[in-house]
Design a protein around this motif. Sequence first.
Motif, PDB file in Angstrom:
ATOM      1  N   PRO A  87      -2.768  11.839  -5.041  1.00 56.76           N
ATOM      2  CA  PRO A  87      -4.102  11.315  -5.332  1.00 56.76           C
ATOM      3  C   PRO A  87      -5.167  11.953  -4.449  1.00 56.76           C
ATOM      4  O   PRO A  87      -4.864  12.720  -3.529  1.00 56.76           O
ATOM      5  N   ILE A  88      -6.398  11.611  -4.723  1.00 57.44           N
ATOM      6  CA  ILE A  88      -7.512  12.066  -3.901  1.00 57.44           C
ATOM      7  C   ILE A  88      -7.381  11.429  -2.515  1.00 57.44           C
ATOM      8  O   ILE A  88      -7.038  10.242  -2.393  1.00 57.44           O
ATOM      9  N   SER A  89      -7.669  12.211  -1.501  1.00 51.71           N
ATOM     10  CA  SER A  89      -7.534  11.729  -0.128  1.00 51.71           C
ATOM     11  C   SER A  89      -8.397  10.485   0.087  1.00 51.71           C
ATOM     12  O   SER A  89      -9.578  10.452  -0.268  1.00 51.71           O
ATOM     13  N   GLY A  90      -7.777   9.457   0.653  1.00 50.67           N
ATOM     14  CA  GLY A  90      -8.516   8.226   0.935  1.00 50.67           C
ATOM     15  C   GLY A  90      -8.444   7.179  -0.161  1.00 50.67           C
ATOM     16  O   GLY A  90      -8.901   6.049   0.024  1.00 50.67           O
ATOM     17  N   HIS A  91      -7.891   7.552  -1.317  1.00 46.68           N
ATOM     18  CA  HIS A  91      -7.759   6.586  -2.413  1.00 46.68           C
ATOM     19  C   HIS A  91      -6.521   5.721  -2.181  1.00 46.68           C
ATOM     20  O   HIS A  91      -5.399   6.214  -2.161  1.00 46.68           O
ATOM     21  N   ALA A  92      -6.765   4.424  -2.059  1.00 44.71           N
ATOM     22  CA  ALA A  92      -5.662   3.517  -1.774  1.00 44.71           C
ATOM     23  C   ALA A  92      -4.885   3.126  -3.032  1.00 44.71           C
ATOM     24  O   ALA A  92      -3.722   2.743  -2.956  1.00 44.71           O
ATOM     25  N   GLY A 109       2.388   5.557   0.839  1.00 44.86           N
ATOM     26  CA  GLY A 109       1.050   5.173   0.440  1.00 44.86           C
ATOM     27  C   GLY A 109       0.153   6.334   0.091  1.00 44.86           C
ATOM     28  O   GLY A 109      -1.068   6.168   0.006  1.00 44.86           O
ATOM     29  N   VAL A 110       0.728   7.508  -0.120  1.00 44.94           N
ATOM     30  CA  VAL A 110      -0.081   8.666  -0.496  1.00 44.94           C
ATOM     31  C   VAL A 110       0.406   9.172  -1.856  1.00 44.94           C
ATOM     32  O   VAL A 110       0.015   8.637  -2.896  1.00 44.94           O
ATOM     33  N   ASP A 111       1.295  10.187  -1.847  1.00 44.29           N
ATOM     34  CA  ASP A 111       1.747  10.700  -3.135  1.00 44.29           C
ATOM     35  C   ASP A 111       2.808   9.793  -3.757  1.00 44.29           C
ATOM     36  O   ASP A 111       3.363   8.916  -3.092  1.00 44.29           O
ATOM     37  N   SER A 112       3.048  10.053  -5.041  1.00 42.02           N
ATOM     38  CA  SER A 112       3.930   9.166  -5.806  1.00 42.02           C
ATOM     39  C   SER A 112       4.789   9.978  -6.759  1.00 42.02           C
ATOM     40  O   SER A 112       4.409  11.074  -7.186  1.00 42.02           O
ATOM     41  N   SER A 138      -6.297   7.787  -9.549  1.00 41.60           N
ATOM     42  CA  SER A 138      -6.440   7.099  -8.270  1.00 41.60           C
ATOM     43  C   SER A 138      -7.867   6.609  -8.108  1.00 41.60           C
ATOM     44  O   SER A 138      -8.790   7.102  -8.774  1.00 41.60           O
ATOM     45  N   SER A 139      -8.056   5.614  -7.237  1.00 43.74           N
ATOM     46  CA  SER A 139      -9.392   5.084  -6.981  1.00 43.74           C
ATOM     47  C   SER A 139      -9.452   4.513  -5.570  1.00 43.74           C
ATOM     48  O   SER A 139      -8.426   4.250  -4.943  1.00 43.74           O
ATOM     49  N   TYR A 140     -10.675   4.311  -5.085  1.00 41.51           N
ATOM     50  CA  TYR A 140     -10.868   3.622  -3.814  1.00 41.51           C
ATOM     51  C   TYR A 140     -10.449   2.172  -3.945  1.00 41.51           C
ATOM     52  O   TYR A 140     -10.407   1.618  -5.018  1.00 41.51           O
ATOM     53  N   ASN A 141     -10.159   1.567  -2.864  1.00 43.47           N
ATOM     54  CA  ASN A 141      -9.705   0.187  -2.876  1.00 43.47           C
ATOM     55  C   ASN A 141     -10.819  -0.766  -3.285  1.00 43.47           C
ATOM     56  O   ASN A 141     -10.647  -1.625  -4.122  1.00 43.47           O
ATOM     57  N   GLY A 146     -14.886   5.863  -7.814  1.00 44.84           N
ATOM     58  CA  GLY A 146     -14.059   7.038  -7.586  1.00 44.84           C
ATOM     59  C   GLY A 146     -12.841   7.154  -8.470  1.00 44.84           C
ATOM     60  O   GLY A 146     -11.948   7.948  -8.195  1.00 44.84           O
ATOM     61  N   TYR A 147     -12.768   6.395  -9.548  1.00 49.01           N
ATOM     62  CA  TYR A 147     -11.607   6.406 -10.438  1.00 49.01           C
ATOM     63  C   TYR A 147     -11.510   7.789 -11.067  1.00 49.01           C
ATOM     64  O   TYR A 147     -12.394   8.202 -11.806  1.00 49.01           O
ATOM     65  N   THR A 148     -10.406   8.491 -10.800  1.00 49.26           N
ATOM     66  CA  THR A 148     -10.257   9.875 -11.250  1.00 49.26           C
ATOM     67  C   THR A 148      -8.877  10.084 -11.833  1.00 49.26           C
ATOM     68  O   THR A 148      -7.884   9.661 -11.233  1.00 49.26           O
TER      69      THR A 148
END
Lengths: 115, 116
Positions: A25-30, A72-75, A94-97, A103-105
């Motif tokens: 996911p994008i860095s920082g997306h929880a 909690g990063v890649d899947s 992925s998206s921000y928390n 930031g939904y991408t």
Amino acid sequence: EAGVAQSPRYKIIEKRQSVAFWCNPISGHATLYWYQQILGQGPKLLIQFQNNGVVDDSQLPKDRFSAERLKGVDSTLKIQPAKLEDSAVYLCASSYNEGLHYGYTFGSGTRLTVV
Amino acid sequence: AQSVTQLDSHVSVSEGTPVLLRCNYSSSYSPSLFWYVQHPNKGLQLLLKYTSAATLVKGINGFEAEFKKSETSFHLTKPSAHMSDAAEYFCVVSDRLKAAGNKLTFGGGTRVLVKP
């Protein structure tokens, strides 16, 4: 900003074989999501992670599909064994928390063909 | 529970004429609504979104949509179609409830064909 990375782009397997897809996911997306898009249909949510915990897996066929996001990063999303009806594009997003849709991408997806 | 119905599976228009893609939604809560476009072999791109501000929403590439709560509709329009608008369009709903976790529910899609 780098987008959501997925691999492989394409995969062809025989029925009853196993397959795995990867998403970064994008860095920082929880929050991380896996969607299944069957040809001619809209994407359907399979599973949603918040950090490394599962929020929603109600539509994941758990007898053959599994997914994990250990750090909690890649899947990874796995299918074992695959059926013909699993042929689809598998999309990761992925998206921000916080904040709705902030930031939904979506990634470009992995196209799976089961023969 | 949330759901989306796109009333037309295919729409064919001539270049330069208006485009109308119809969408009705069902939501247990005050929803957020989106339109996404998907060109062949490309990823999903957000066109526009409604999140309880102005009911008329302007998006990219000249598209706009109007949220009508009384009709539970969120139709997408463009005054003048361009050849590059040929693609699949998805109407999407999300319940604006934290517990829903930003889950998106997609409609079945409308394929747009633009004739020269």
